[in-house]
Design a protein around this motif. Structure first.
Motif, PDB file in Angstrom:
ATOM      1  N   HIS A   1       0.460   1.169   6.944  1.00 17.97           N
ATOM      2  CA  HIS A   1       0.618   2.370   6.108  1.00 17.97           C
ATOM      3  C   HIS A   1       1.830   3.200   6.555  1.00 17.97           C
ATOM      4  O   HIS A   1       1.726   4.402   6.692  1.00 17.97           O
TER       5      HIS A   1
ATOM      6  N   ASP B   1      -6.882   4.796   4.729  1.00 18.96           N
ATOM      7  CA  ASP B   1      -5.550   5.092   5.247  1.00 18.96           C
ATOM      8  C   ASP B   1      -5.720   5.867   6.546  1.00 18.96           C
ATOM      9  O   ASP B   1      -6.130   7.033   6.545  1.00 18.96           O
TER      10      ASP B   1
ATOM     11  N   ARG C   1      -5.704  13.736  -3.399  1.00 20.18           N
ATOM     12  CA  ARG C   1      -4.290  13.905  -3.663  1.00 20.18           C
ATOM     13  C   ARG C   1      -3.605  12.677  -4.242  1.00 20.18           C
ATOM     14  O   ARG C   1      -2.619  12.780  -4.905  1.00 20.18           O
TER      15      ARG C   1
ATOM     16  N   PRO D   1       2.768   5.847   1.850  1.00 16.92           N
ATOM     17  CA  PRO D   1       2.290   7.210   2.066  1.00 16.92           C
ATOM     18  C   PRO D   1       2.401   8.013   0.771  1.00 16.92           C
ATOM     19  O   PRO D   1       3.444   7.953   0.098  1.00 16.92           O
ATOM     20  N   GLY D   2       1.349   8.750   0.414  1.00 22.57           N
ATOM     21  CA  GLY D   2       1.371   9.602  -0.786  1.00 22.57           C
ATOM     22  C   GLY D   2       1.886   8.848  -1.992  1.00 22.57           C
ATOM     23  O   GLY D   2       1.438   7.732  -2.276  1.00 22.57           O
TER      24      GLY D   2
ATOM     25  N   HIS E   1       4.770   7.819   8.264  1.00 22.63           N
ATOM     26  CA  HIS E   1       4.084   8.322   7.076  1.00 22.63           C
ATOM     27  C   HIS E   1       4.808   9.477   6.370  1.00 22.63           C
ATOM     28  O   HIS E   1       5.288   9.312   5.259  1.00 22.63           O
TER      29      HIS E   1
ATOM     30  N   GLU F   1      -4.251   7.496   9.454  1.00 23.58           N
ATOM     31  CA  GLU F   1      -2.889   8.020   9.567  1.00 23.58           C
ATOM     32  C   GLU F   1      -2.715   9.270  10.413  1.00 23.58           C
ATOM     33  O   GLU F   1      -1.601   9.583  10.819  1.00 23.58           O
TER      34      GLU F   1
ATOM     35  N   HIS G   1      -9.540   8.496   3.815  1.00 20.20           N
ATOM     36  CA  HIS G   1      -8.781   8.614   5.065  1.00 20.20           C
ATOM     37  C   HIS G   1      -9.801   9.070   6.118  1.00 20.20           C
ATOM     38  O   HIS G   1     -10.526  10.050   5.860  1.00 20.20           O
TER      39      HIS G   1
HETATM   40 ZN    ZN Z   1      -1.493   8.203   3.677  1.00 22.02          ZN
END
Ligand code: ZN
Length: 512
Positions: A98, A39, A4, A150-151, A102, A41, A242
């Motif tokens: 991070h 990451d 992503r 995040p993202g 998030h 999370e 992740h």
């Molecule tokens: Zn993340």
């Protein structure tokens, strides 16, 4: 969803003009450094704790340290679930940050979209600072090596805030992530005073954990990058995962916070989990991928904490000598835009560095009558506001000196290039003033060759319409840039963040 971070935004090939003139650095020529970062999370599915533990151990067993960027809430649930085994295993690695929650809204870009510069920096520290404190306390580490968003929830204010959040190993904040908001075609760079590993394509790669034939394809991909970087004299590869990818069927946050959804904590749901057999197969595939990388010659695994040592900013430690000033003056001559200056000795100057260097050089010349041998060049941010139109054609020597001393005072006290330079009541765009300082410095150097005491210039021309060349390295405002992340609302755009990002192009320069 596995890719992503890579699916949003346009991947635009960047031609890095300085790459043509900059000689390859390399005391350890040919070394291919791999920065493996995770990451960490998922604070909802407990199986993510076990996946994190297994990753930490399988890497430690191979003598590899990786960077684990922890979410604040993830550190807190590890503490609450008494997972001291996971915390101990993580402590053998490098710990970064991070964000605090998030994907709980507003995510960083959602609140930064409403901010200007200074309030954006403060808002980021207010919202995310407590999570960084928790990660440091729970993991028992004095500083965190890096932050990454995040993202696609990115903003330039975050980079400037890091030094105030305990994210400054060896005094240098680092930014490590994958995204396309700003970058220099696959090399680490300086931006907003932070050392950034971002938009690393074509030097970013990863293996699909699930597809048949993924291992062979990923090994071939890594071999190809390795070969190219070795031929270039060495370089850095960025690989991210992740831990939750090994155990879930869908990202934990997509299950809860998709497209602006913001259920209360009491309604947070666990994501669906994979079978033990699937998870096992993915770990085995990953181990083979890492072992393949280790089997190639000249590979060295590094972490974010190593970045300041690998990419020192010599301008900051050594300052600029007369040769540096002359190179900047030459680069500014006749140009209608200001670009990076890359010296043969490896020193790099952003537009902001050039402003600081010349302001300090001319202050010393105008107050002492002598050319300084060495000038200190502290880090300065780009302007906080878009520039005004320059209202002055030229200034006599005394008026220029007064404007210069005021601008120098501002940039040294606030560590930020002025949004406008005042000549009395009239305003000058900072990029135009930078070129005017170039003219004035050239004249001072010429005068010093004739007369030991350098006087003021009679008159200084003030150019108009100067652009900052590095703005082209900041992404265009496309629907996918922020809106491509499923947590942001559909079509979410943040033009104010990109305006701030272009102003901070003043600070952009390659780190090698
Ligand atoms: Zn993340």
């Amino acid at each position: 969803m596995l890719f992503r971070k890579q699916v949003f935004g346009l991947i635009v090939a960047v031609v890095a003009p300085w790459a043509l003139v900059v000689p390859v650095l390399g005391t350890e020529a040919g070394t291919v450094r791999v920065l493996l970062w995770f990451d960490t999370e998922d604070y909802l599915l407990p199986a993510d704790d076990d996946a994190t533990l297994r990753l930490c151990r399988l890497l430690s067993n191979r003598g590899i340290r990786a960077t684990f960027k922890l979410v604040g809430e993830k550190a807190r649930v590890l503490e609450k679930r008494r997972r001291s085994d996971v915390i101990e295993a993580l402590r053998k690695h490098d710990i970064g940050y991070h964000a605090n929650f998030h994907s709980v809204h507003p995510a960083p870009a959602e609140y930064l979209a409403e901010c200007g510069w200074a309030d954006g920096v403060e808002e980021f520290i207010r919202r995310e600072g407590p999570g960084a404190d928790d990660v440091r306390r729970i993991l028992g580490v004095p500083t965190l090596s890096c932050y990454g968003q995040p993202g696609s929830s990115w903003g330039p204010q975050t980079l400037a805030a890091l030094g105030r959040m305990g994210i400054a190993p060896q005094g240098v904040p680092c930014y490590v992530d994958s995204g396309s908001h700003v970058g220099l075609g696959g090399v680490p760079f300086w931006y907003c005073g932070a050392l950034a590993l971002y938009k690393m394509s074509p030097n970013e790669t990863r293996m699909d954990l699930w597809a048949d034939g993924a291992l062979e394809k990923a090994c071939e991909g890594f071999r190809s990058i390795h070969g190219r970087l070795q031929a270039e004299g060495g370089g850095l590869v960025s690989i991210f995962y992740h831990p939750c990818e090994w155990v879930h069927r869908e990202f934990w946050d997509g299950v809860n916070f998709r497209r602006g959804a913001n259920p209360p904590r009491e309604e947070w749901k666990k994501p669906p989990q994979r079978t033990a057999e699937e998870t096992e197969a993915a770990f085995q595939r990953f181990e083979r991928y890492i072992d393949f990388q280790r089997s190639l010659g000249g590979v060295e695994f590094v972490t974010a904490v190593d970045l300041p040592r690998l990419y020192p900013d010599r301008l900051r430690s050594e300052g600029g000598d007369l040769g540096t000033v002359k190179s900047v003056v030459k680069a500014l001559e006749g140009a209608s835009e200001v670009g990076f200056v890359a010296l043969e000795n490896g020193v790099r100057l952003s537009a902001a560095d050039q402003f600081v260097l010349l302001a300090e050089f001319l202050r010393i010349v105008y107050t002492s009558g002598k050319l300084p041998g060495q000038v200190v060049v502290p880090s300065a941010l780009g302007p906080a506001e878009p520039p005004p139109k320059t209202e002055v054609e030229s200034l006599d020597g005394r008026a220029f000196r007064d404007a210069l001393l005021d601008a120098r005072d501002e940039v040294f006290r606030r560590r930020q290039v002025p949004s406008r330079v005042f000549a009395g009541v009239r305003k000058i765009a900072p990029a135009d003033f930078l070129r005017a300082m170039g003219h004035a410095a050239r004249e001072a150097i010429a005068l010093a060759e004739k007369d030991p005491v350098v006087g003021l210039p009679e008159k200084v021309q003030i150019p108009k319409g100067t652009r900052i060349a590095a703005e082209k390295h900041v992404a265009e405002d496309t629907p996918g840039l922020f809106g491509g992340w499923v947590i942001h609302t559909e079509g979410f755009r943040a033009p104010r963040i990109l305006e701030m990002a272009r102003l901070q192009a003043w600070t952009l320069k390659p780190a090698k």
